[in-house]
Each structure stands twice: as C-alpha cells, then as structure tokens.
Design an enzyme around this catalytic site. Structure first.
Site, PDB file in Angstrom:
ATOM      1  N   ASP A   1     -24.688 -91.418 -43.565  1.00 19.35           N
ATOM      2  CA  ASP A   1     -23.933 -90.848 -42.449  1.00 19.35           C
ATOM      3  C   ASP A   1     -22.636 -90.229 -42.947  1.00 19.35           C
ATOM      4  OD1 ASP A   1     -22.380 -90.303 -40.227  1.00 19.35           O
ATOM      5  OD2 ASP A   1     -22.813 -92.194 -39.206  1.00 19.35           O
TER       6      ASP A   1
ATOM      7  N   LYS B   1     -10.668 -94.366 -33.248  1.00 18.52           N
ATOM      8  CA  LYS B   1     -11.632 -95.366 -33.680  1.00 18.52           C
ATOM      9  C   LYS B   1     -11.097 -96.160 -34.876  1.00 18.52           C
ATOM     10  CE  LYS B   1     -16.620 -95.502 -34.575  1.00 18.52           C
ATOM     11  NZ  LYS B   1     -17.808 -94.630 -34.656  1.00 18.52           N
TER      12      LYS B   1
ATOM     13  N   GLU C   1     -24.654 -97.960 -35.488  1.00 12.31           N
ATOM     14  CA  GLU C   1     -24.981 -96.536 -35.590  1.00 12.31           C
ATOM     15  C   GLU C   1     -26.220 -96.279 -36.461  1.00 12.31           C
ATOM     16  OE1 GLU C   1     -21.221 -94.894 -36.824  1.00 12.31           O
ATOM     17  OE2 GLU C   1     -20.303 -95.466 -34.920  1.00 12.31           O
TER      18      GLU C   1
HETATM   19  P1  ADP Z   1     -18.113 -88.266 -36.642  1.00 15.07           P
HETATM   20  O1  ADP Z   1     -19.323 -89.105 -36.821  1.00 15.07           O
HETATM   21  O2  ADP Z   1     -17.068 -88.531 -37.672  1.00 15.07           O
HETATM   22  O3  ADP Z   1     -17.570 -88.340 -35.253  1.00 15.07           O
HETATM   23  P2  ADP Z   1     -19.754 -85.816 -36.754  1.00 15.07           P
HETATM   24  O4  ADP Z   1     -20.989 -86.472 -37.166  1.00 15.07           O
HETATM   25  O5  ADP Z   1     -19.747 -85.158 -35.429  1.00 15.07           O
HETATM   26  O6  ADP Z   1     -18.476 -86.724 -36.918  1.00 15.07           O
HETATM   27  O7  ADP Z   1     -19.416 -84.704 -37.903  1.00 15.07           O
HETATM   28  C1  ADP Z   1     -18.377 -83.811 -37.798  1.00 15.07           C
HETATM   29  C2  ADP Z   1     -18.290 -83.011 -39.092  1.00 15.07           C
HETATM   30  O8  ADP Z   1     -19.489 -82.290 -39.290  1.00 15.07           O
HETATM   31  C3  ADP Z   1     -17.160 -81.990 -39.104  1.00 15.07           C
HETATM   32  O9  ADP Z   1     -16.490 -82.087 -40.336  1.00 15.07           O
HETATM   33  C4  ADP Z   1     -17.905 -80.659 -39.031  1.00 15.07           C
HETATM   34  O10 ADP Z   1     -17.201 -79.616 -39.704  1.00 15.07           O
HETATM   35  C5  ADP Z   1     -19.183 -80.988 -39.753  1.00 15.07           C
HETATM   36  N1  ADP Z   1     -20.260 -80.062 -39.441  1.00 15.07           N
HETATM   37  C6  ADP Z   1     -20.786 -79.788 -38.213  1.00 15.07           C
HETATM   38  N2  ADP Z   1     -21.772 -78.859 -38.318  1.00 15.07           N
HETATM   39  C7  ADP Z   1     -21.865 -78.535 -39.638  1.00 15.07           C
HETATM   40  C8  ADP Z   1     -22.677 -77.623 -40.389  1.00 15.07           C
HETATM   41  N3  ADP Z   1     -23.589 -76.852 -39.801  1.00 15.07           N
HETATM   42  N4  ADP Z   1     -22.485 -77.558 -41.722  1.00 15.07           N
HETATM   43  C9  ADP Z   1     -21.566 -78.322 -42.318  1.00 15.07           C
HETATM   44  N5  ADP Z   1     -20.772 -79.197 -41.685  1.00 15.07           N
HETATM   45  C10 ADP Z   1     -20.913 -79.303 -40.347  1.00 15.07           C
HETATM   46 MG    MG Z   2     -20.755 -90.435 -36.374  1.00 17.86          MG
END
Ligand code: ADP
Ligand code: MG
Length: 610
Positions: free
Chosen positions: A193, A72, A171
C-alpha cells in the site's frame, strides 16, 4: 421495516477518504453524480465552519494555519511521540489532557477525533446523496499496525459523525476482501500500500475466511508526495537554468511546482513522455518543458527501493520467502506508478492484483464487509479472472467455450457459428459456464433467441457470437447474423456463489471425464458433419449424373451407407476415417455442391428484393 439496512464501507485515509457499498451488480465506490469518489482528507476552518475535501485542499496554500491535513497521524498519539511530526505540520498542535493533543486554530481547539469526524461527515453526506437514503452504519478501515487506542479513537470519530461503527477492519484485509481472496480458504497474501504520504506492507495469512496479520512494515513518511517533491526539485532546476532570476522558494511558487509535479507524475503513469507548462503569475513567467518517464524513474528509484527493503523486512518477520506468497495486492494511488508495479512484480515473482482501482480498493473491501454484516449475500464477486469457462451450446448438446477459465477480465471473444437445418429463422443462443464438453454437465446462465433471420439453406447463415466480460464480471453475450444484420444480446452474471469445494469438484470432474467427454464430443461433431455432407450430396445428386460415371456414383452411395453405419456406433476415429473416404469420392462434385448452395441464396435474394 427495512430488512437490509445498508452498512457502507469507509476508507478513512491520511490523504484521501471515500465510501463504497454493494449494488446488485457488485461493489462500487460511492461518487458524486458524474464526479469522483475521493474526498481529500483536508479541512479548513472559515468563519466558525468547516470546509472539507477538494475545496479545502485548494485552500491549503492560501490558508495554511487554518487548514488541517494528515489528521490520521495524530489519532491517539501523545505529544512526545509526535515531536518530529509536529515540526512538519504548518498548523498548531499542542498538548491536551492525558498526554493527548489538540489542533489549535485561532481561539478554538479540536481533538483529532473531532477533525476525523468532519471528514467522515463529508463522506457520509456524499454516500447519502449517492444512495438517496440516510446512512447510519459503517465499517471503517484502519492500518494493520493501529493499536487499540487508535482503533478506539477511530470508532469515536465515527460516533461523533453520527455513524454507528459496526466494525473496524484492517486496510490490507479490506483490499484482500475486495479481490475475493477471503473466499480462497487458505493462502498467504502480501498487501503493498503506497499512498500519498505513507507506505505499508502487510503479510496476511488466510485461514477459513479470517485474515491473520503475520507482519507489517513500512514507512510513515514515504509516499507519492515524496515523488512529487523530487519531481518539483527537478522542475526547479529546469526553470532556473532558463530563468536564473526566477524566485521559486515562496509559498505560492512551491505549491505551483508541487501541483505541476503531481500532474507530470500522474501523466507519466500512462505515457512515456509528457509536456508541461508552469505559470508563475506574480513573476509574469511562463515556462514550458518536457519530462520523460525514464527521468522520473531515475529520480524515484531510491524511494521505490526503500519500499522493497520494507517488503523484505516484513517477509523476514513473517518467516516467509517471496515464493511463499500466493497473492500480491496493490493498494494506494501511488501503486499506479509503473516502476512501482514492475519492481513489486520482480520481488514477488508474480503479477500483482491491480484490476481494482487502487485508491478505491480498500473502501470497496470495507463495503463488501458491511454488506455481509448487514446480512447481504455474496453471489457476485470481484474477481480479476474468470473462474470457469464461458460459452454456448452447439448442435448435439456440445459446449463450445468462447472464454476459457482463468482469462483475466475484462475479456472479449467471438466466434462464428452456422445452422444445421434449412430455413431456420430463429436461432437459440444458450449460455453456459463450466469445464465439461457437454452442456448437460455445465451450469446454464441464460438464453436468448436471435430472431428474424431470413430463410437460408443450412450452413449459410453466419452467426457471430461475442462474449464480453466487463471488470465487474458481468457477461454480455451478443449474436449477429452477418448476412442479414439481425442481432440480439443479453447480459448475464456468472454464478460466483461457488464455494471452493464446488470449484474443486468441477475442476476434478472435468479432468476425470476429459477423455470420455472428448470422444463423445467428437462423435457428436462428426455425426453432425456427416448429416451436413449427406444433405449436400442429396441436393446435387441429380447434377452429378453429368459429372460422374455410374460406377463412381455407385461407390459414393455405398460409402454413404458405411458412414451411416459408423455414425450409429461409438468410435469417432472410425467414423472420421470413413467420412474422409467419402470426402475423397465426392471431391469432383464439391464445387457443384458449393455453387448450388450459393445459387439458392442468390435466388432468395432476388425474390426478396423484387
Ligand atoms: P492515502 O492512502 O494516503 O490516503 P491514496 O491511496 O489516495 O492516499 O494515494 C494518494 C497518492 O496517490 C497521491 O500522492 C497521488 O499523487 C497518487 N496518485 C494518484 N493517482 C496516481 C497516478 N495515476 N499515478 C501516480 N500516482 C498517483
Ligand atoms: Mg490508503
């Protein structure tokens, strides 16, 4: 011909991607049967084929030069603007025509659009498997700061994947839609976010059903991965203190440290302390230790502070103060970290919206948007609060509220009711939604009958009614007669199709009629009570001869007439006063009334068990 073609919503993320759509009961992320919804935005090239998702993520350390992630970041960017970025990436990025870039793997090369298309294909496949139907259309989300070229590149990626991109939406807007904030008509929304590798704060202004982006700010290299890196550093210190000989800088050791760090972080999002084991098979080393949430908070606090600084910048750019913000929405997996939520809450002075899974909320909003574009209706809503009180009809058409408006969901409440008529074997439970004191002024949601209640004198059955509202806003109403164990239940969906105007009208009317309603309600309640008291007195009247003097009995009779007279009038206070007087006169026989009622029940019990 299908009238309503499904338009799914897709969150095409830097770290993770997923799809969502609207079912009859509400919007939901599309998941593998029994599995998760999230597909890591990672792809590995093997033997001329792509492996996408979790499997590719696992391969990231074993085949770094063939594994592509963070695509991305490359979308519609020229080589100049990517100089620094490229230094961080283990795969090869080179200049292509018109200043754009391509990713090189062996002898092959790929545009960021083609790579994103592979991720979209995987998302599409999962959606098709979940829905058991081919999918041709989608709404795809992009960061609010994406320019036209980046949005066009995202559209192209969709087309390559065989998807008609019906709309590209922001988003933060999608997240706000998921919470139903677009139905509020106006307000200022802050969307925070924090994902895996990026942080975005957006200030949106809602007017009509349209969100305008007032300002965005953020950090393209700040996210959960950075939390992991800090925890991994600390882990390294733990290990080296006990095993100075351990080699922890190699690719395998680094990746194991990171993986353990992420597990620790996620575990500490729901507990204050955790234990971990770190195995380095190549060095025949196993290390066990403990980590506290306090320590993690200390480590990540400066990074969290950076996100707050960004929030201040965005507010300034939007010309707003924290107190101007009507709603705060939390997005991204890293917004689950308790310290993050706490600091964001402190900054804005209000509890953020967290009810919807933060790594699914963007896809869910896009799914709702797709559903609306496909001509779907929005007669459900994903609200984190119950907009109007829920309850049942009780004697005389009164509305007994069990769950009051603005309770957060999920919610549960129970209350015990009884009968007013002897030998009632069926009890109707009539469910209403509204703010008024009488059901005739509320909205009926459904009804059911609790059958098979053994005949008992009025007042003896104990019917426990329970309302349970789940996170989708679906209401389950159950009733159980506690003495017999007879039970019945129903599921209803509150009417959420209310417009703002309707909501306001309902609330205004409730205030307007409050006093008159309350009077009327009390009058009904006191009349019912009087009826019950009369029945009780009648039942024991013959027994009272032994307990009371003729004068006392005469007085009770007279007072009963006075009560009857007031019950026919409309002053609840006067009626209550006369009932209290009657209560004083009958106090000496109250015990008899009660034991008589109990006897009736005992008799029934013996008759039944004979
Ligand atoms: P993106 O929008 O960048 O694609 P996401 O919104 O899916 O990413 O976020 C991914 C991140 O969230 C990773 O760093 C993951 O370790 C973190 N994450 C997922 N679940 C938890 C949680 N329960 N506690 C803390 N961090 C979390
Ligand atoms: Mg995201």
């Amino acid at each position: 011909m299908q009238t309503n073609e499904t338009i799914i919503g897709i969150d095409l993320g830097t770290t993770n991607s997923l799809a969502a759509t609207v079912f009859d009961h509400g919007a939901e992320a599309l998941r593998e049967s029994g599995g998760g919804a999230i597909i890591p935005s990672v792809l590995t090239r093997q033997d001329g084929r792509w492996t996408v998702g979790e499997e590719a993520r696992q391969l990231r350390t074993r085949a770094p030069e063939r594994t592509v992630y963070s695509v991305k970041r490359l979308m519609a960017q020229d080589i100049e603007s990517l100089r620094e970025e490229i230094l961080r990436l283990p795969y090869t990025v080179k200049q292509a025509q018109r200043g754009l870039v391509k990713v090189h793997i062996g002898a092959e090369s790929f545009t960021p659009q083609e790579l994103s298309a592979e991720i979209l294909r995987a998302v599409k496949r999962r959606a098709e498997a979940a829905l058991r139907q081919p999918i041709a259309k989608a709404v795809i989300t992009v960061p609010a700061f994406f320019d036209d070229a980046q949005r066009q590149a995202t559209r192209d990626a969709g087309r390559i994947a065989g998807l008609e991109v019906v709309r590209i939406i922001n988003e933060p807007t999608a997240a706000a839609i998921a919470y139903g904030l677009d139905q509020k008509r106006k307000g200022i929304v802050a969307v925070y976010d924090l994902g895996g590798g990026t942080f975005d704060i957006s200030i949106l202004q809602l007017s009509g059903a349209v969100f305008k982006v007032l300002a965005t700010h953020g950090d393209t290299h700040l996210g959960g991965d950075d939390f992991d890196a800090l925890i991994a550093e600390e882990l390294k210190r733990h290990v080296l203190a006990a095993h100075p000989e351990a080699r922890l800088d190699g690719a395998l050791a680094s990746s194991l440290l990171r993986k353990t760090a992420e597990l620790i972080k996620i575990d500490l999002s729901r507990s204050l302390e955790t234990e971990y084991t770190l195995e380095l098979p190549d060095q025949k080393l196993t290390f066990a230790g403990r980590f506290t949430a306090d320590r993690v908070n200390e480590l990540i606090s400066p990074l969290v502070q950076q996100t707050l600084n960004s929030c201040h910048e965005a507010l300034k750019a939007a010309g707003k103060r924290p107190e101007d913000i009507d709603d705060v929405v939390m997005v991204g997996g890293s917004s689950r970290v308790p310290l993050v939520r706490k600091r964001v809450q402190a900054l804005f002075g209000r509890g953020p919206n967290i009810a919807i899974n933060p790594d699914e909320v963007v896809a869910i909003g896009a799914g709702i948007q797709g559903h609306l574009l496909a001509g779907g209706r929005r007669d459900y809503v994903l609200l984190d609060v119950i907009p109007l009180s829920l309850g049942i009809e009780t004697l005389g058409g009164t509305f007994s509220k069990l769950i009051t408006a603005n309770s957060t969901i999920p919610a549960e409440a129970s209350e015990e009711f009884t009968t007013y008529v002897d030998n009632q074997t069926g009890i109707d439970i009539n469910i209403y939604q509204g703010e008024r004191e009488f059901v005739k002024d509320c909205r009926n949601l459904g009804r059911f009958r609790l059958k098979g209640v053994p005949p008992m004198p009025a007042g003896l059955p104990r019917v426990k009614v329970t309302f349970h509202v789940d996170t989708n806003g679906i209401v389950n109403v159950g009733a159980v007669e506690q003495r017999s164990g007879q039970e019945a239940s129903i599921e209803v969906i509150p009417s959420h199709g209310l417009t703002n105007d309707e909501m306001e009208r309902i609330m205004d009317e409730a205030v307007e009629h409050a006093i008159e309603d309350l009077n009327q309600r009390q009058l009904v309640e006191f009349r019912n009570m009087a009826e019950a008291v009369f029945r009780g007195i009648d039942k024991v009247w013959d027994d009272t001869e032994a307990l009371l003097t003729p004068l006392e009995r005469e007085e009770i009779r007279k007072q009963m007439d006075v009560v009857r007279q007031h019950a026919g009038q409309s002053d609840p206070v006067a009626l209550k006063r006369e009932m209290d007087r009657l209560g004083d006169l009958t106090r000496p026989v109250a015990d008899v009334i009660i034991s008589k009622a109990a006897l009736t029940e005992l008799r029934r019990f013996y008759e039944e068990t004979r």
